[in-house]
Write a protein that holds these residues in place. Structure first.
Motif: not given
Length: 227
Positions: A14-39
């Motif tokens: 939910p924390f990284s999805r917060r950032v994506e939502l804020a950028l989307k609300l602002k209309g900011v284009q971004y590149e998303y990079i998926e992280e394997d946070v567990y392993n």
């Protein structure tokens, strides 16, 4: 000059999805990079967030910003369109207060209540419900915490808006119900109905499977510990 905006996140966070939502609300284009946070955290994540070594990280023109609430403030100050904080200084301070309340009090209590062992469950559920009751008081009959539009507190409460119901289904623990918290449940329905919010949520089936796997893992651990 084109801007470089990258988000290091994890699909179910939910924390990284917060950032994506804020950028989307602002209309900011971004590149998303998926992280394997567990392993297997990437060298780039460790480079850009050497202190906490966690997602999310926002990379803006080569400059890294960590911690989701800090990132949301940065996004608000950098891209002025579609504000997520009110102009009024008092209202702005209150929004920051409730966002911090969510991260420091509400979310840890909800997570703890969902996963607490049976002998501690009643107490942890009671504490979580007290925090939900306090949070509900901030709505004051409004459509969103931010008024008529999604704002900082709504974004910070995304876990309650979406993740919590899926977690409840996986664990069989009901913390948020229409009987106990009608205003909050009404808010969750409004929140997830927003098209821009829908784009910033993980697939429900995948999240449910993830939580169910964790429930099964926790039960196995308890069984082994009691033998």
């Amino acid at each position: 000059m084109s801007e470089e905006v990258k988000v290091f996140g994890a699909w179910g966070s939910p924390f990284s999805r917060r950032v994506e939502l804020a950028l989307k609300l602002k209309g900011v284009q971004y590149e998303y990079i998926e992280e394997d946070v567990y392993n297997n955290k990437s060298p780039l994540l460790l480079k850009y967030n050497p202190v906490h070594k966690k997602i999310p990280v926002l990379l803006h023109n080569g400059k890294p910003i960590a911690e989701s609430l800090v990132i949301l403030e940065y996004i608000e100050e950098t891209w002025k369109g579609n504000p997520i904080l009110p102009e009024d200084p008092y209202e702005k301070a209150m929004a920051r207060f409730w966002a911090r309340f969510l991260d420091e009090k509400c979310l840890p209590a909800l997570w703890n209540a969902a996963w607490s062992p049976e002998n501690e469950r009643e107490k942890s559920v009671e504490e979580a419900c007290d925090f939900l009751k306090t949070l509900a008081s901030a709505l004051k009959g409004k459509r969103f915490f931010g008024g008529d539009t999604v704002g900082l507190v709504d974004i910070a409460a995304n876990f309650i808006g979406f993740w919590l119901r899926v977690l409840q289904e996986a664990t069989g623990q009901e913390l948020l119900s229409a009987e106990k918290f009608p205003d909050l449940v009404k808010w969750t329905n409004e929140f997830v109905s927003c098209s821009v919010v829908k784009e910033s949520l993980p697939p429900r089936d995948r999240l449910l499977a993830f939580f169910k796997a964790r429930v099964a893992g926790a039960m196995d651990a308890q069984t082994k510990a009691s033998k």
